[in-house]
Scaffold this active site. Structure first.
Site, mmCIF file in Angstrom:
data_model
loop_
_atom_site.group_PDB
_atom_site.id
_atom_site.type_symbol
_atom_site.label_atom_id
_atom_site.label_comp_id
_atom_site.label_asym_id
_atom_site.label_seq_id
_atom_site.Cartn_x
_atom_site.Cartn_y
_atom_site.Cartn_z
ATOM 1 N N ASP A 13 30.585 39.160 35.818
ATOM 2 C CA ASP A 13 28.938 39.164 35.935
ATOM 3 C C ASP A 13 28.183 37.817 36.140
ATOM 4 O O ASP A 13 28.030 37.163 35.357
ATOM 5 C CB ASP A 13 28.297 40.241 35.078
ATOM 6 C CG ASP A 13 28.140 41.173 34.817
ATOM 7 O OD1 ASP A 13 29.483 42.178 35.876
ATOM 8 O OD2 ASP A 13 27.873 42.238 33.999
ATOM 9 N N SER B 218 28.624 31.684 29.973
ATOM 10 C CA SER B 218 28.859 30.515 29.731
ATOM 11 C C SER B 218 29.284 29.878 31.010
ATOM 12 O O SER B 218 28.145 30.249 32.705
ATOM 13 C CB SER B 218 30.022 29.060 29.657
ATOM 14 O OG SER B 218 29.994 28.076 30.016
ATOM 15 N N HIS C 286 37.679 38.763 35.654
ATOM 16 C CA HIS C 286 38.785 39.784 35.976
ATOM 17 C C HIS C 286 39.469 38.595 37.509
ATOM 18 O O HIS C 286 38.543 37.994 38.025
ATOM 19 C CB HIS C 286 37.462 41.007 35.982
ATOM 20 C CG HIS C 286 37.480 41.612 34.882
ATOM 21 N ND1 HIS C 286 37.941 42.835 35.100
ATOM 22 C CD2 HIS C 286 36.126 41.320 34.385
ATOM 23 C CE1 HIS C 286 37.546 43.399 34.030
ATOM 24 N NE2 HIS C 286 36.563 42.860 33.413
#
Length: 292
Positions: A99, A260, A159
């Site tokens: 995300d 980050s 991922h």
């Protein structure tokens, strides 16, 4: 109370004040402190810390797999409820590993890329001078680069963007500058200064590419499932870590201890996914790049 909170947040967003508060501080010492603080398992500390966190951000835990956390760290690294991030199954598509908010993106030209408009950096400087990274700038010339910024309140796990093999990890110790847009417009070669890991990837279809998680203030710590040590400011090496870990598309590879940035570099032969623009929010599993 809501008006006061919004006014407070708007004040902090003023560039000069934001840069002062998030960078002109003892960054590494504060990051060490935050690492210890986040591990405290005390209900009062956790509740108070999360209340402060919500004051500064848009923290929303409605998607979290669990709703109660025994430490701030457990909330930072939370999992999502199953099925909330469907992964685009098209074999030509590289999906977003996380995300994020899409930042600077463009074409890798003569080994140069950008962290923000007018702020270039050399790909080789980012990757370091280790033998494992020396051939990457040439291999990626003419390809695409993409910046994915995770805010503190986002889901912090990342991922595999395709069926891939993680072949090598290069870990580079560094500083902990904030990586928000304010700092990216003021600190030259910021990504090249910060703590980071270079993940050497090979897609099932044969394309080599890189994913580079970059640490920041309060979050110089990352965990990779393929590596049996925590990569953080206390890690003393080795910096070159060979590995052969296979991941299915969308499979979890690791996580940040807070929020980050993840940088993605792919060779020539990929186009941007439809509708991808800087500033937009993207979720893990959504199209990022397509094979031409």
């Amino acid at each position: 109370m809501m008006k006061i909170r919004k006014l407070f947040q708007q004040t902090l967003l003023q560039e000069d004040l934001n840069f002062l508060l998030t960078n002109r501080i003892p960054r590494i010492a504060l990051t060490h402190f935050m690492g210890r603080w986040s591990q405290i398992k005390n209900p009062f500390v956790v509740k108070a810390s999360m209340a402060v966190w919500r004051w500064f951000s848009d923290l929303d835990l409605s998607e979290a797999k669990q709703q109660k956390f025994d430490s701030l760290h457990a909330c930072f690294t939370r999992e999502l409820k199953p099925g909330l991030r469907p992964v685009d199954p098209d074999p030509k598509v590289l999906t977003s590993p996380c995300d994020a908010i899409v930042g600077a993106c463009g074409v890798i030209t003569e080994g140069q890329v950008f962290q923000a408009k007018g702020f270039p950096y050399r790909l080789q400087t980012l990757l370091g001078d280790g033998a494992a990274c020396r051939d990457w700038p040439e291999a990626l010339e003419g390809g695409k680069f993409l910046t994915l910024r995770l805010t503190s309140s986002m889901y912090h796990r990342f991922h595999a963007p395709h069926h891939v093999q993680l072949q090598h990890v290069t870990y580079i110790s560094g500083d902990t500058w904030n990586v928000n847009p304010v700092a990216l417009k003021r600190v030259a070669q910021l990504f090249c200064k910060n703590e980071r890991a270079v993940l050497h990837m090979l897609a099932q279809s044969g394309e080599p590419f890189l994913i580079v998680p970059v640490a920041a203030v309060l979050v110089a710590s990352m965990r990779l499932h393929a590596v049996d040590v925590l990569l953080n400011l206390r890690y003393k090496g080795p910096n070159e870590i060979p590995c052969q870990a296979d991941y299915a598309k969308g499979q979890e590879m690791g996580w940040f201890e807070h929020g980050s940035t993840i940088l993605v570099f792919v060779p020539a032969g990929f186009d941007w996914a439809d509708g991808l623009t800087p500033g937009m929010r993207i979720k893990m599993g959504e199209p990022l790049l397509t094979k031409a």
